[in-house]
Design an enzyme around this catalytic site. Structure first.
Site, PDB file in Angstrom:
ATOM      1  N   LYS A  42      16.910  41.767  41.384  1.00 51.78           N
ATOM      2  CA  LYS A  42      16.568  40.464  40.839  1.00 51.78           C
ATOM      3  C   LYS A  42      17.715  39.478  40.980  1.00 51.78           C
ATOM      4  CE  LYS A  42      13.976  42.492  36.951  1.00 51.78           C
ATOM      5  NZ  LYS A  42      13.988  42.630  35.489  1.00 51.78           N
ATOM      6  N   GLY A  43      18.897  39.997  41.211  1.00 56.09           N
ATOM      7  CA  GLY A  43      20.114  39.186  41.135  1.00 56.09           C
ATOM      8  C   GLY A  43      20.150  37.949  42.008  1.00 56.09           C
ATOM      9  N   GLU A  97      21.826  38.186  48.964  1.00 62.90           N
ATOM     10  CA  GLU A  97      22.245  39.125  47.912  1.00 62.90           C
ATOM     11  C   GLU A  97      23.130  38.389  46.919  1.00 62.90           C
ATOM     12  OE1 GLU A  97      21.830  41.693  46.357  1.00 62.90           O
ATOM     13  OE2 GLU A  97      23.034  43.418  46.991  1.00 62.90           O
ATOM     14  N   ASP A  98      23.151  38.875  45.679  1.00 61.01           N
ATOM     15  CA  ASP A  98      24.027  38.252  44.685  1.00 61.01           C
ATOM     16  C   ASP A  98      25.484  38.664  44.895  1.00 61.01           C
ATOM     17  OD1 ASP A  98      23.513  40.874  43.940  1.00 61.01           O
ATOM     18  OD2 ASP A  98      23.023  40.422  41.850  1.00 61.01           O
ATOM     19  N   ASP A 101      29.472  44.910  46.537  1.00 59.37           N
ATOM     20  CA  ASP A 101      30.504  45.621  45.787  1.00 59.37           C
ATOM     21  C   ASP A 101      30.944  46.833  46.622  1.00 59.37           C
ATOM     22  OD1 ASP A 101      31.854  47.175  43.891  1.00 59.37           O
ATOM     23  OD2 ASP A 101      30.537  46.656  42.259  1.00 59.37           O
ATOM     24  N   LYS A 129      33.135  41.493  46.627  1.00 59.04           N
ATOM     25  CA  LYS A 129      34.251  42.211  45.996  1.00 59.04           C
ATOM     26  C   LYS A 129      34.831  43.172  47.026  1.00 59.04           C
ATOM     27  CE  LYS A 129      32.386  43.076  41.374  1.00 59.04           C
ATOM     28  NZ  LYS A 129      32.076  44.187  40.463  1.00 59.04           N
ATOM     29  N   PHE A 150      33.582  43.357  36.503  1.00 58.59           N
ATOM     30  CA  PHE A 150      32.126  43.304  36.366  1.00 58.59           C
ATOM     31  C   PHE A 150      31.739  41.914  35.884  1.00 58.59           C
ATOM     32  CE2 PHE A 150      28.008  43.862  34.384  1.00 58.59           C
ATOM     33  CZ  PHE A 150      27.356  44.583  35.365  1.00 58.59           C
ATOM     34  N   VAL A 151      30.933  41.225  36.686  1.00 60.47           N
ATOM     35  CA  VAL A 151      30.598  39.832  36.376  1.00 60.47           C
ATOM     36  C   VAL A 151      29.117  39.665  36.064  1.00 60.47           C
ATOM     37  CG1 VAL A 151      32.492  38.853  37.724  1.00 60.47           C
ATOM     38  CG2 VAL A 151      30.302  39.297  38.846  1.00 60.47           C
ATOM     39  N   ASP A 157      23.107  40.260  35.960  1.00 60.72           N
ATOM     40  CA  ASP A 157      22.868  40.692  34.581  1.00 60.72           C
ATOM     41  C   ASP A 157      23.821  41.788  34.124  1.00 60.72           C
ATOM     42  OD1 ASP A 157      21.794  42.805  36.236  1.00 60.72           O
ATOM     43  OD2 ASP A 157      20.809  43.558  34.430  1.00 60.72           O
ATOM     44  N   ARG A 163      21.535  36.611  32.772  1.00 60.47           N
ATOM     45  CA  ARG A 163      21.187  36.068  34.091  1.00 60.47           C
ATOM     46  C   ARG A 163      21.141  34.537  34.085  1.00 60.47           C
ATOM     47  NH1 ARG A 163      19.407  40.342  37.411  1.00 60.47           N
ATOM     48  NH2 ARG A 163      18.267  41.978  36.344  1.00 60.47           N
TER      49      ARG A 163
END
Ligand code: 5GP
Length: 179
Positions: A42-43, A97-98, A101, A129, A150-151, A157, A163
């Site tokens: 969902k990001g 993509e959000d 990582d 990242k 972690f953001v 979320d 969000r």
């Protein structure tokens, strides 16, 4: 909600400006072509929505949902929870993509989508990242490089919360334990 944020890493203004730059770059690179955007749910939803409004070429949009996360820890196993409704054969595809990582999710997506014979396949991520990478993935468009934290916010979320924050922020330890 803002009270759970320790630090703002990327402000709303910085996001707005960078999204416009990325859209301009994509519009230049794909001039005269139709771009098939695949949003990774969902990001991606706020980023994709803002990006698309600024893109000047013809577009097609579909979504996938994959999962490897629970809380703040990656399980390392990527699964498809929701697949595309349309074929991407012969299409110019950009995965939106959000955040990248470990790279496991994008590696899975690239391999999976490549078997469907798109004409081209690229990645556009809002956040990157690089220090967390476990597997190398080629990223064509990246909004911001961020440190190993972690953001949340702007679509990202923590256990489905945060969000709707209009910026990218780092959660306080107390909020993480609260879950
Ligand atoms: P990767 O497979 O590259 O390790 O992780 C990609 C996915 O993990 C992202 O789509 C996102 O859902 C989640 N993720 C990775 N880092 C973060 C983070 O700092 N915050 C949040 N909210 N999600 C993250």
């Amino acid at each position: 909600m803002d009270k759970d944020i320790k630090e703002i890493l990327v402000s709303r203004e910085q996001i707005d400006a960078r999204v416009k730059e990325l859209a301009a770059e994509i519009s230049r690179d794909y001039k005269g072509k139709c771009v098939f955007f695949i949003g990774v749910l969902k990001g991606c939803f706020l980023f994709l929505s803002d990006l698309l409004k600024e893109v000047k070429v013809e577009t097609n949009v579909d979504f996938m949902m994959v999962s490897s996360y629970s809380g703040t820890q990656s399980s390392g196993v990527v699964r498809t929870l929701l697949d595309l409704k349309q074929s991407i054969e012969g299409k110019h595809v950009i995965i939106v993509e959000d955040i990248v990582d470990s790279g496991l999710t994008m590696n899975y997506m690239l391999k999976n989508l490549a078997t469907r014979n798109p004409k081209s396949l690229e990645i556009c991520t809002l956040l990157n990242k690089p220090s967390c990478r476990k597997i190398k993935v080629p990223i064509k468009y990246a909004g911001f490089e961020i440190p190993e934290k972690f953001v949340v916010g702007y679509g990202l979320d923590y256990n489905e919360l945060y969000r709707n924050l209009p910026y990218i922020g780092v959660l306080k330890e107390s909020a993480i334990n609260k879950g």
